[in-house]
Design a protein around this motif. Structure first.
Motif, PDB file in Angstrom:
ATOM      1  N   UNK A  76      -7.446   5.618   7.895  1.00  0.00           N
ATOM      2  CA  UNK A  76      -6.928   4.616   6.965  1.00  0.00           C
ATOM      3  C   UNK A  76      -6.105   5.316   5.904  1.00  0.00           C
ATOM      4  N   UNK A  77      -5.283   4.556   5.175  1.00  0.00           N
ATOM      5  CA  UNK A  77      -4.529   5.202   4.086  1.00  0.00           C
ATOM      6  C   UNK A  77      -5.492   5.605   2.972  1.00  0.00           C
ATOM      7  N   UNK A  78      -5.238   6.744   2.364  1.00  0.00           N
ATOM      8  CA  UNK A  78      -6.046   7.210   1.248  1.00  0.00           C
ATOM      9  C   UNK A  78      -5.475   6.593  -0.028  1.00  0.00           C
ATOM     10  N   UNK A  79      -6.217   5.652  -0.597  1.00  0.00           N
ATOM     11  CA  UNK A  79      -5.656   4.882  -1.719  1.00  0.00           C
ATOM     12  C   UNK A  79      -5.709   5.651  -3.046  1.00  0.00           C
ATOM     13  N   UNK A  80      -6.167   6.908  -2.983  1.00  0.00           N
ATOM     14  CA  UNK A  80      -6.138   7.747  -4.195  1.00  0.00           C
ATOM     15  C   UNK A  80      -4.859   8.585  -4.258  1.00  0.00           C
ATOM     16  N   UNK A  87       1.683   4.306   2.842  1.00  0.00           N
ATOM     17  CA  UNK A  87       1.003   4.162   4.126  1.00  0.00           C
ATOM     18  C   UNK A  87       0.507   5.495   4.653  1.00  0.00           C
ATOM     19  N   UNK A  88      -0.164   5.458   5.819  1.00  0.00           N
ATOM     20  CA  UNK A  88      -0.766   6.657   6.413  1.00  0.00           C
ATOM     21  C   UNK A  88       0.320   7.688   6.733  1.00  0.00           C
ATOM     22  N   UNK A  89       0.063   8.932   6.343  1.00  0.00           N
ATOM     23  CA  UNK A  89       0.992  10.033   6.635  1.00  0.00           C
ATOM     24  C   UNK A  89       0.289  11.024   7.558  1.00  0.00           C
TER      25      UNK A  89
END
Ligand code: FAD
Length: 451
Positions: A76-80, A87-89
């Motif tokens: 999942x995307x790291x929202x920090x 978005x996801x890298x």
């Protein structure tokens, strides 16, 4: 007929195309998402059977992205980190991606720019190479309509000529997924490259499991504020004295809309000189005002310009583009053409925050019918654009300015039009987190819902 593989959906629809009960929408019939339909093409095929489980504008809508990210990218995307917005890298092991420690976001241009491409032709070049190397059997891309070459017509491309015929953006909603009706009935097709914008990619990722393909590669473009074809005509009729000459247009990081004319020249109009009140309805599609996926979060590889360090003196067809690699498939795609690319690290400077709120407020006033009757005179508009270019956000910070503005504008729209309960279901939590950053102690955003 293909049989579905790895099906885990709770949908009551059958497992093979011929057994599916859903009938494609007939001309004149309304689409399930009604005025919010983004015309992605799913409902023009028997895949309409899955529309409730797949449409980006029905039920959980755009929040499907959060569930699908893990399935598609393995995380999942790291929202920090910047992943909250971008978005996801693929390489996101550092806490802060702004310092180029990650090469999953970079600038690139073709060493030899491709003629007739939108920018330097990275999208077309990846597609050509995937076909040449037989990585895929065919490519889903967007060609030109018969009546007006500026209108989109999705195409299933089997040859290099087919792909080259799809160069350049046709600036309206394109029903790309309808091409899967042909793909699904051709047992020879096992490996597909899909080129498309975020809303169609959401639906595609939901139905991917039923398509029976060996490999699906998704090459996304960033996308904001698309419209229906009548919206395109309304926009160009209001923006320029030569509407018939406009091939396509882009809202650029220099605060101007660049109209590319048929003769290859550009007319550049400052945003502030556009008739905002007139253009506040009937141009941008309702689906785009409900979209929270500017970055095309479910594509493997994304190409756009939103976070590029834009240099006004370079025309877009020679200018570096903005590339995002989300997973190993995306890396494989970009590696196919990396020797043809001049790659530079992404950069960022300035502070977007005050500009975001200002833009939201003036735009929302226009939406509420309280904006100025006319746009500013050109010289004033050019002066404002010049000042903003000097003091405003640049590079990735500009990309995030644009993204934050669209997120908040769409949050307001969805709450007003869908109602609070539906809005809560539809809006992904990453977008809510962005809205909350601007809410502040005074409730700057939610107060506007009371106007
Ligand atoms: P090319 O090599 O010329 O290839 C263009 C590709 O676009 C073709 O393969 C074609 O299949 C596809 N295409 C054409 N018309 C459509 C359509 N209507 N729908 C879907 N696909 C289409 N970037 C941003 O950073 N911000 C934006 O707001 C933004 N908005 C966009 C809106 C649309 C509808 C599209 C298609 C793209 C948008 N982009 C945006 C991306 C940008 O305009 C370029 O597409 C991108 O940089 C690729 O340039 P290129 O030279 O590599 O493309």
């Amino acid at each position: 007929t293909r049989t579905r593989t790895n099906a885990t959906s709770t949908s009551s629809s059958s497992s093979t195309i011929s057994e599916r009960k859903g009938q494609p929408i007939k001309p004149g019939q309304s689409y399930p998402a009604k005025e919010h339909c983004s015309n992605c093409g799913l409902c023009d095929t028997s895949l309409i059977s899955y529309v409730k489980d797949a449409c980006a504008f029905l039920g959980p809508g755009m929040s499907r992205i959060e569930k699908l990210e893990e399935k598609v990218h393995g995380k999942r995307r790291n929202t920090e980190t910047d992943e909250l917005r971008l978005g996801v890298l693929l390489n996101s092991d550092t806490k802060d991606n702004t310092n180029n420690s990650s090469q999953s976001i970079f600038y690139a241009k073709k060493k030899q720019p491709m003629e007739k491409a939108q920018w330097t032709g990275i999208v077309t070049s990846v597609a050509l190479e995937m076909l040449r190397t037989k990585t895929v059997d065919c490519v889903v891309a967007v060609g030109s309509g018969e009546a007006d070459a500026r209108n989109p017509e999705p195409k299933l491309c089997f040859t290099e000529e087919d792909i080259l015929a799809c160069r350049g953006v046709k600036p309206s909603l394109s029903p790309n997924l309808k091409v899967f009706a042909e793909i699904e009935t051709n047992p020879e097709i096992k490996n597909v490259l899909y080129i498309g914008v975020g809303c169609s990619v959401v639906a595609l990722r939901e139905v991917e499991q039923y398509l029976g393909l060996d490999n699906l590669y998704v090459l996304g473009t960033n996308c904001a504020d698309n419209g229906r074809t009548d919206g395109f005509y309304k926009f160009v009729n209001n923006a320029t004295d030569k509407p018939d000459e406009v091939l396509h247009y882009e809202f650029m990081p220099d605060y101007k809309v660049h109209l590319k004319m048929r003769d290859g020249s550009y007319e550049k109009i400052p945003y502030f000189s556009l008739p905002a009140k007139e253009l506040s309805s009937g141009v941008i599609a309702e689906s785009c005002k409900s979209c929270f996926d500017y970055v095309n979060g479910l594509a493997d590889l994304v190409v756009g310009y939103m976070g590029v360090d834009y240099d006004e003196s370079i025309p877009m067809n020679l200018h570096p583009q903005y590339v995002t690699v989300r997973n190993e498939r995306g890396q494989k795609m970009v590696d196919l053409i990396k020797n043809d690319l001049q790659i530079t690290p992404s950069t960022t400077r300035g502070d977007r925050k005050p500009f975001v709120l200002q833009t939201v407020i003036s735009d929302d006033e226009a939406y509420l019918g309280r904006g100025p009757e006319k746009g500013a005179p050109r010289f004033v508009g050019n002066l404002i654009a010049w000042v903003l270019n000097k003091v405003g956000p640049k590079g990735k910070e500009f990309g995030m300015y644009s993204l934050d503005y669209h997120t908040i504008r769409n949050y307001l729209y969805v709450n007003r039009i869908y109602g609070k309960e539906r809005a809560k279901e539809h809006i992904p939590s990453y977008a809510m987190k962005i809205v909350e950053e601007y809410e502040g102690k005074n409730g700057d955003i939610s107060k506007r819902l009371e106007l």
